[in-house]
Scaffold this active site. Structure first.
Site, PDB file in Angstrom:
ATOM      1  N   ARG A   1      38.587  30.225  67.989  1.00 31.04           N
ATOM      2  CA  ARG A   1      37.248  29.748  67.686  1.00 31.04           C
ATOM      3  C   ARG A   1      37.188  28.224  67.632  1.00 31.04           C
ATOM      4  NH1 ARG A   1      34.896  30.173  62.123  1.00 31.04           N
ATOM      5  NH2 ARG A   1      32.895  29.134  62.389  1.00 31.04           N
TER       6      ARG A   1
ATOM      7  N   SER B   1      29.172  31.007  63.066  1.00 33.04           N
ATOM      8  CA  SER B   1      29.742  31.660  61.893  1.00 33.04           C
ATOM      9  C   SER B   1      28.711  32.654  61.359  1.00 33.04           C
ATOM     10  CB  SER B   1      30.050  30.583  60.868  1.00 33.04           C
ATOM     11  OG  SER B   1      30.669  31.159  59.778  1.00 33.04           O
TER      12      SER B   1
ATOM     13  N   LYS C   1      29.867  39.784  51.185  1.00 36.80           N
ATOM     14  CA  LYS C   1      31.275  39.653  50.788  1.00 36.80           C
ATOM     15  C   LYS C   1      31.584  40.468  49.533  1.00 36.80           C
ATOM     16  CE  LYS C   1      33.690  36.494  52.352  1.00 36.80           C
ATOM     17  NZ  LYS C   1      33.666  35.122  52.805  1.00 36.80           N
TER      18      LYS C   1
ATOM     19  N   CYS D   1      48.298  29.883  10.285  1.00 40.17           N
ATOM     20  CA  CYS D   1      48.846  29.716   8.937  1.00 40.17           C
ATOM     21  C   CYS D   1      49.641  28.433   8.791  1.00 40.17           C
ATOM     22  CB  CYS D   1      49.708  30.918   8.560  1.00 40.17           C
ATOM     23  SG  CYS D   1      51.238  30.995   9.503  1.00 40.17           S
TER      24      CYS D   1
ATOM     25  N   CYS E   1      51.837  27.359  13.770  1.00 40.19           N
ATOM     26  CA  CYS E   1      50.892  28.461  13.968  1.00 40.19           C
ATOM     27  C   CYS E   1      49.469  27.975  13.695  1.00 40.19           C
ATOM     28  CB  CYS E   1      51.245  29.612  13.031  1.00 40.19           C
ATOM     29  SG  CYS E   1      50.019  30.928  13.071  1.00 40.19           S
TER      30      CYS E   1
ATOM     31  N   CYS F   1      51.145  35.859   7.673  1.00 40.80           N
ATOM     32  CA  CYS F   1      50.178  35.092   8.471  1.00 40.80           C
ATOM     33  C   CYS F   1      48.911  35.941   8.636  1.00 40.80           C
ATOM     34  CB  CYS F   1      50.767  34.761   9.836  1.00 40.80           C
ATOM     35  SG  CYS F   1      49.559  34.056  10.973  1.00 40.80           S
TER      36      CYS F   1
ATOM     37  N   LYS G   1      33.900  43.672  57.852  1.00 33.81           N
ATOM     38  CA  LYS G   1      34.217  42.281  58.144  1.00 33.81           C
ATOM     39  C   LYS G   1      35.737  42.160  58.119  1.00 33.81           C
ATOM     40  CE  LYS G   1      32.951  37.561  56.852  1.00 33.81           C
ATOM     41  NZ  LYS G   1      34.146  37.024  57.449  1.00 33.81           N
TER      42      LYS G   1
ATOM     43  N   GLU H   1      37.932  40.249  66.579  1.00 38.47           N
ATOM     44  CA  GLU H   1      38.838  39.725  65.570  1.00 38.47           C
ATOM     45  C   GLU H   1      40.256  40.190  65.858  1.00 38.47           C
ATOM     46  OE1 GLU H   1      36.939  37.931  63.646  1.00 38.47           O
ATOM     47  OE2 GLU H   1      38.053  37.510  61.793  1.00 38.47           O
TER      48      GLU H   1
END
Ligand code: IVH
Length: 688
Positions: free
Chosen positions: A138, A81, A323, A420, A417, A440, A117, A175
């Site tokens: 793989r 890997s 990455k 309020c 709420c 409110c 990649k 790949e």
């Protein structure tokens, strides 16, 4: 059990399950970025406390187990890997380690090759005397599945090498992938047939490679990029053939000459600075590619130096995968908070342990609304997956129920709420749950923040903290109250000095001269954003004109380009709400015109003839009954076109519009020599 041990166990269970789903079942259940992050967490735990390592830990193994259905074959050369770097610091650390292994001074530049990649599936291809004899997945790195018949259907994999004197054997790695467009077509077809959809192109590619019928594979449009070449040590090419490669760049050339497709987006990189530039180029450039990539791979160019550097247990020391910043990551939920917006809508917000995502640290993410909250099935202490792609606001994409603490309670929106205490309301067919108490404090704070914001009245020096104090201390109960604040009172508030208080008073006073469209936008009417506010302000020269259109002739509103019924209805509702009428009154009292000023009209004029309302600057008097339009409709039409309507005729009157049974106003107009129009004449004037 220590907390580290418990966490390690948890991570192992989760990662192993995800790996099984991915490799064996072909049904991935965890995003790569999430897997990577959990994997790293486990690796870090195990590095700090090696006694936590167990033989079943995913860190002790390279890949997944081969599944039934294909023959398992041993790779001639193990498929390793790549180590990952998630930041430039990690890249630099890798490079420093590499120099150390190679016994070079820190900072020595070494030539590298940058490659994309490719986010596909690794294949190992064996050629004997130039012929493709075996293709394998793989698998676990040591053994994979033999899928030669399937790979033979991939057009970009040569069945015979274009080399005249090929060696007895060649191993090529690369790949396999499915381009994005092909992936979309495959899924569309599957959807039409009612079949389960593939999660992403890589998953579709893996599923395809493991199809038992090669004809299915052939129909799926797979592609292949070669990137690794293994040749027998003693092999030398024939006289007129490319030389034996001594660098990775040459190996790629060799592969290309042998008939492989090699990704063209590769580059020789003389030093780390070039690597960083290559990475950032493709971090954005990847969006233009026709296939998925998840980073760049950097490889030492010199093959002999590669040999010297060698391998760790699972990856080469001479290469690193850099990455792209994760767009998704797991985190632990700390608290469910609720935000009350200026429209009263209550938005549930997840607060969680900070995680780095797409380049920033994120610790809060929206859960949108009650439905989404229910759908996620969020519980206290849950591990959640958070996404932030580029500029997009972070959101919680899902919950990992496997990591839920035992007995955790399910989280829901509160019934009252949080600001309020008044009961929350959810109207039929609406996604939002709202606080409908117009006083409110949260709604007021939101309305004030919006009123002073850049696109609206643009008042400098009135930030969120100050607004909070003004509302909490009840100095401000409506937007209009801002204009009654004096510098002495402002200066008494936290973090305010005399100077900034005076500046604020001046800025507030100056804001009264802001153009009409900004005042309209500042009112914060649902659906009336900056663009719509401009269009409406251009068509209706005052709040009165807009109101009468909203109430009586919404079709004049929907007739404006880009403005639909939704907006007309929203305006209608807004004007019908008593608190909003009070707001308008209050604003007028403190000096707001809520109408186009002569400057606005002049500016519109300057912006071009067609931008100016056709009746700008003209005064009309209506008398008698018009054949089609009511009095108020005619008035709204005139005002919408920038004109004014007055009740009495004077020398300044531009036109008198007369209908049946017109009375004294008509005679006065005739006496003063003021032009008289009928309805058709008015309509003509209104034509832009
Ligand atoms: S070189 C020993 N080059 O990424 C090193 N790998 O995360 C062999 N991958 O298993 C790998 N693009 O499947 C290499 N240009 C590239 C690659 C690449 C994609 C895949 C490969 C590998 C995985 C590691």
């Amino acid at each position: 059990m220590s907390s580290g041990q418990a966490r390690a166990e948890e991570l192992r269970r989760l990662l192993n399950r995800a790996a099984h789903a991915y490799y064996v079942l072909d049904a991935p259940e965890m995003e790569d970025a999430v897997y990577d992050r959990l994997y790293r967490e486990l690796l870090e735990l195990e590095t700090a406390q090696p006694e936590l390592i167990t033989s079943d830990s995913p860190t002790q193994r390279v890949g997944g187990a081969p599944a039934d259905g294909f023959q398992s074959v041993e790779h001639r050369i193990g498929l390793l890997s790549l180590d990952n770097a998630f930041s430039l610091e990690e890249l630099e650390a890798w490079y420093a380690r590499l120099l150390k292994v190679l016994d070079r001074e820190p900072g020595t530049p070494l030539a590298m090759v940058g490659e994309l990649k490719i986010d596909g599936n690794a294949l190992a291809l064996s050629y004997e005397h130039g012929l493709l004899v075996r293709a394998a997945t793989r698998g676990d790195g040591e053994r994979g599945e033999e899928i030669t018949a399937n790979v033979r259907t991939i057009r970009t994999v040569p069945k015979r090498l274009l080399i005249q004197h090929p060696p007895a054997w060649v191993e090529v790695r690369g790949e396999a992938l499915i381009p994005d467009a092909t992936f979309a077509a495959i899924n569309a077809e599957r959807e039409a047939r009612g079949e389960a959809l593939f999660a992403n192109p890589r998953n579709a590619c893996a599923g395809t490679l493991r199809q038992l019928d090669p004809r299915v594979v052939a129909a799926r449009g797979l592609d292949f990029f070669a990137y690794t070449l293994h040749l027998p040590e003693d092999w030398q090419p024939g006289p007129d053939e490319p030389p034996r490669p001594t660098t990775q760049a040459e190996a790629l050339e060799w592969l290309q000459a042998a008939g492989f497709k090699v990704n063209p987006n590769r580059q020789l990189l003389p030093d780390l600075a070039a690597v960083e530039a290559f990475f950032s180029r493709w971090d954005t450039g990847r969006r233009q590619l026709a296939y998925a990539t998840d980073g760049v791979v950097v490889k030492l160019n010199d093959l002999r130096l590669q040999d010297t550097a060698g391998f760790t247990q699972k990856a080469p020391r001479w290469a690193i995968a850099l990455k792209y910043a994760a767009e998704e990551a797991p985190s632990k939920l700390l608290r469910l908070a609720c935000q009350v917006g200026r429209t009263g809508a209550v938005t549930p917000v997840a607060e969680f342990e900070p995680v780095p995502l797409a380049g920033t640290s994120v610790s809060r993410a929206t859960l949108h609304n009650a439905d989404r909250l229910a759908e996620l099935d969020l519980h206290a202490g849950d591990t959640i997956v958070v996404r932030k792609a580029g500029e997009i606001i972070p959101e919680v994409v899902r919950v990992l129920p496997d990591l839920r603490p035992a007995g955790a309670t399910r989280l829901e929106l509160p019934r009252v709420c949080p600001e309020c205490g008044s009961g929350l309301v959810r109207e039929e067919g609406e996604a939002a749950t709202r606080c409908v108490n117009s006083s409110c404090p949260a709604i007021l704070r939101g309305a004030l923040r919006h009123w002073v914001s850049k696109g609206a009245l643009d008042v400098d020096g009135l930030g969120a903290k100050l607004i909070e104090q003004l509302v909490d201390k009840r100095h401000v109960k409506s937007i209009a109250d801002l204009y009654g604040l004096d510098a002495v009172l402002l200066a008494s508030l936290e973090r305010m000095g005399a100077k900034s208080a005076e500046n604020l008073v001046t800025a507030l006073a100056a804001s009264k001269a802001q153009p009409w469209h900004r005042q309209l936008y500042g009112l914060g009417i649902h659906h009336v954003g900056e663009v719509n506010a401009k269009a409406l302000a251009k068509a209706f020269a005052s709040i009165e004109a807009l109101e009468s259109a909203a109430r009586e002739t919404p079709e004049w509103i929907t007739g404006i380009h880009g403005i639909g019924m939704e907006i007309a209805q929203s305006l209608q509702q807004w004007f019908a709400t008593p608190a909003n009428q009070q707001l308008l009154e209050g604003l007028k009292k403190v000096g707001f015109s809520l109408a186009a000023s002569p400057e606005d009209l002049a500016a519109a004029d300057a912006a071009g003839a067609d931008a100016a309302p056709p009746l700008a600057g003209q005064t009309f008097v209506l008398t008698g009954t018009l054949p089609n339009l009511s009095r108020s409709q005619a008035q709204a039409l005139i005002e919408a076109a920038g004109g004014k309507v007055s009740g009495s005729v004077s020398k300044k009157t531009s036109y008198v519009v007369a209908g049946a049974e017109a009375g004294s106003k008509l005679s006065k107009a005739e006496a003063l020599g003021v032009a008289v129009l009928d309805e058709a004449g008015l309509q003509e004037l209104l034509e832009p």
